[in-house]
Design an enzyme around this catalytic site. Structure first.
Site, PDB file in Angstrom:
ATOM      1  N   ILE A  24      76.819  38.941  18.552  1.00 12.31           N
ATOM      2  CA  ILE A  24      75.363  38.784  18.971  1.00 12.31           C
ATOM      3  C   ILE A  24      74.953  38.767  20.368  1.00 12.31           C
ATOM      4  O   ILE A  24      73.661  39.024  20.428  1.00 12.31           O
ATOM      5  CB  ILE A  24      75.199  37.300  18.410  1.00 12.31           C
ATOM      6  CG1 ILE A  24      73.643  37.323  18.038  1.00 12.31           C
ATOM      7  CG2 ILE A  24      75.602  36.062  19.202  1.00 12.31           C
ATOM      8  CD1 ILE A  24      73.065  35.972  17.254  1.00 12.31           C
ATOM      9  N   LYS A  25      75.788  38.439  21.226  1.00  6.61           N
ATOM     10  CA  LYS A  25      75.305  38.591  22.483  1.00  6.61           C
ATOM     11  C   LYS A  25      74.971  40.167  23.140  1.00  6.61           C
ATOM     12  O   LYS A  25      74.031  40.052  24.006  1.00  6.61           O
ATOM     13  CB  LYS A  25      76.475  38.119  23.642  1.00  6.61           C
ATOM     14  CG  LYS A  25      77.606  38.940  23.651  1.00  6.61           C
ATOM     15  CD  LYS A  25      78.856  38.148  24.214  1.00  6.61           C
ATOM     16  CE  LYS A  25      79.952  39.204  24.263  1.00  6.61           C
ATOM     17  NZ  LYS A  25      81.253  38.399  25.188  1.00  6.61           N
ATOM     18  N   GLY A  26      75.576  41.013  22.403  1.00  7.81           N
ATOM     19  CA  GLY A  26      75.058  42.291  22.572  1.00  7.81           C
ATOM     20  C   GLY A  26      75.325  43.157  23.946  1.00  7.81           C
ATOM     21  O   GLY A  26      76.443  42.640  24.521  1.00  7.81           O
TER      22      GLY A  26
END
Length: 247
Positions: free
Chosen positions: A126-128
């Site tokens: 999710i941090k990408g």
């Protein structure tokens, strides 16, 4: 855009380029001379060693600046053009919900002996990457990140168990073209195990050439600098094509 181009350094078309390399030679004047000779043989003339410093006792690192005579014909440049639009996370979610009426399942990991998950994590977590959230952020995606050093049989088993729509593999640190051999082994295993019912196969890593998809037996290749949004947009595009839905 001009059809023919040359490198630009100080003035237009002067052909000036800068390159760096290491030679297994102790630091000193003779090492600089060897670096200049190599640069000349590479087609740089004149060539100037603008920087050198020792790396241990027996190696020297160089930066060389010089002019080349080569010209690039832009008509001969072959690349993979993106044939689909970049979508926002909201557009990805809306389209997938409409096309699939369920979550799209993505299984990913680093295959072979590669223990560097920075690439696959940048896309999946999710941090990408580069200011974009990874695929875990997308409401209509189910992401299974298997991590590092995943064997091909394990990857196939996981993809089958999860009923994966797409499998993403990453290769960051490789030697002797291991990234090519590992990916070919992976694609062959999926063909043997699932045939035409196999999931989308996507390979990514800094040493991959996007033109290699056919050679590797995968549906898409992403190289350095790829963002999660590009991958998500491709998955939507591929699902629309598979379902025969117009974009």
């Amino acid at each position: 855009m001009s059809r023919y181009v040359r490198p630009y350094g100080d003035t237009t078309g002067d052909g000036m380029v800068q390159t760096s390399f290491t030679l297994p030679i102790p630091f000193g004047p003779k090492a600089d001379g060897a670096a200049q000779q190599l640069a000349n043989k590479m087609g740089m003339d004149p060539a100037m060693v603008v920087h050198s410093h020792p790396i241990g006792d027996d190696f020297t690192f160089f930066v060389v600046y010089g002019s080349v005579k080569h010209i690039v014909d832009m008509d001969d440049v072959k690349v993979v053009e993106r044939e689909y639009p970049l979508l926002t996370p909201s557009e990805v979610n809306t389209t997938l919900k409409k096309v699939l009426r369920r979550k799209l399942v993505v299984v990913g990991g680093c295959i072979g002996t590669d223990a560097h998950t920075v690439g696959i994590d940048a896309i999946l977590n999710i941090k990408g990457f580069a200011g974009e959230k990874g695929l875990e952020y997308y409401r209509e995606l189910k992401v299974v990140n298997l991590g590092a050093q995943v064997s091909v049989p394990e990857l196939v088993r996981s993809a089958r168990a999860e009923k994966a729509d797409a499998v993403l593999i990453s290769q960051v640190v490789t030697q002797r073209d291991a990234h090519i051999l590992n990916t070919q082994e992976m694609s062959a295993a999926f063909r043997e195990a699932m045939g035409d019912k196999r999931p989308l196969l996507v390979a990514g890593g800094p040493r991959f050439d996007p033109l290699m998809a056919g050679e590797l037996g995968v549906d898409r290749v992403f190289s350095r600098g790829t963002t999660p949004g590009e991958v998500a947009s491709y998955l939507v595009h591929a699902m629309q094509e598979k379902k025969g839905v117009a974009a």
